[in-house]
Design an enzyme around this catalytic site. Structure first.
Site, PDB file in Angstrom:
ATOM      1  N   TYR A 140     -13.507  -7.373  -4.109  1.00 16.70           N
ATOM      2  CA  TYR A 140     -14.523  -7.185  -3.087  1.00 16.70           C
ATOM      3  C   TYR A 140     -15.918  -7.078  -3.702  1.00 16.70           C
ATOM      4  CZ  TYR A 140     -10.611  -6.242   0.059  1.00 16.70           C
ATOM      5  OH  TYR A 140      -9.463  -6.348   0.793  1.00 16.70           O
ATOM      6  N   GLY A 143      -4.110 -15.898  -5.936  1.00 12.38           N
ATOM      7  CA  GLY A 143      -4.772 -16.646  -6.993  1.00 12.38           C
ATOM      8  C   GLY A 143      -5.127 -18.069  -6.617  1.00 12.38           C
ATOM      9  N   GLU A 163       0.815  -1.215   0.000  1.00 16.58           N
ATOM     10  CA  GLU A 163       0.000   0.000   0.000  1.00 16.58           C
ATOM     11  C   GLU A 163       0.850   1.268   0.000  1.00 16.58           C
ATOM     12  OE1 GLU A 163      -4.031  -1.598   2.240  1.00 16.58           O
ATOM     13  OE2 GLU A 163      -2.513  -0.554   3.428  1.00 16.58           O
TER      14      GLU A 163
END
Length: 213
Positions: free
Chosen positions: A182, A144, A77
């Site tokens: 999401y 994944g 991030e």
């Protein structure tokens, strides 16, 4: 919808998994027997059934692992400069006399591969507790493989079991892969809300404005 699909849809995830193990022995074969299943869900079930993926609650022995996940997430991030956590602080706040959050470790082939750190909040509108997901992180080498989805679905299951009204979390606006993931799980982006935060000297300054007598 056929009676088989209705019957499948009414089963809990645990009963679905038990049914697959009993009737098919291989989750992939269930994709053809139960057409309502998404292929990704079938493959994830197959990994779980073959013991490739597992979840467990963290203990104090996981402090170094938790810290490494926190730093890994911060690096992704672009916020590494803001991390001041260390193992001792984590020990006190996660496993001390008052635990402020809970941690679930995701393992792939018995190797720690990701985690979710969460705690309870509260909705006055619903008059119910909620679960706030502070961190969800999977190591790049294990992405994944369904770990993120398994962690998120576990928290949803936990929220239902604890009679929570919400499962919430934040996501950086530039993190489109996370946003897409999401939303694929049914999450709503709340565009009308903005996070407000006091920390450091700003937090101390406001606290000092409270009258002491």
């Amino acid at each position: 919808m056929s009676w088989k699909r209705w019957r499948w849809a009414l089963l809990t995830p645990r009963k679905q998994l038990a049914t697959l193990k009993r009737r098919q022995g291989c989750a992939l074969a269930a994709f053809f027997y139960y057409p309502t299943l998404l292929l990704d869900d079938v493959l994830l079930m197959e990994k779980i059934m073959s013991a490739q993926i597992s979840l467990r609650l963290a203990t104090q022995d996981d402090l170094a692992t938790i810290l490494s996940f926190i730093k890994g997430l911060a690096e992704y991030e672009k916020l590494s400069d803001q991390v001041v956590a260390d193992e001792e602080k984590l020990r006190e706040t996660l496993f001390g006399s008052k635990a402020y959050a809970e941690v679930v470790i995701a393992e792939y082939l018995q190797q720690a591969a990701g985690f979710a750190l969460f705690f309870h909040n509260y909705s006055t509108f619903l008059a119910k507790p909620g679960i706030y997901l502070e961190d969800l992180f999977v190591l790049p080498a294990f992405r994944g493989k369904g770990l993120g989805k398994l962690l998120l679905s576990y928290l949803a299951k936990l929220a239902v079991e604890r009679n929570c009204g919400r499962l919430e979390w934040s996501v950086l606006d530039w993190n489109q892969p996370a946003i897409d993931f999401y939303q694929s799980q049914g999450a709503q982006l709340l565009h009308d809300w903005r996070i407000n935060r006091l920390t450091g000297q700003q937090l101390v300054a406001l606290a000092q404005q409270y009258p002491t007598s």
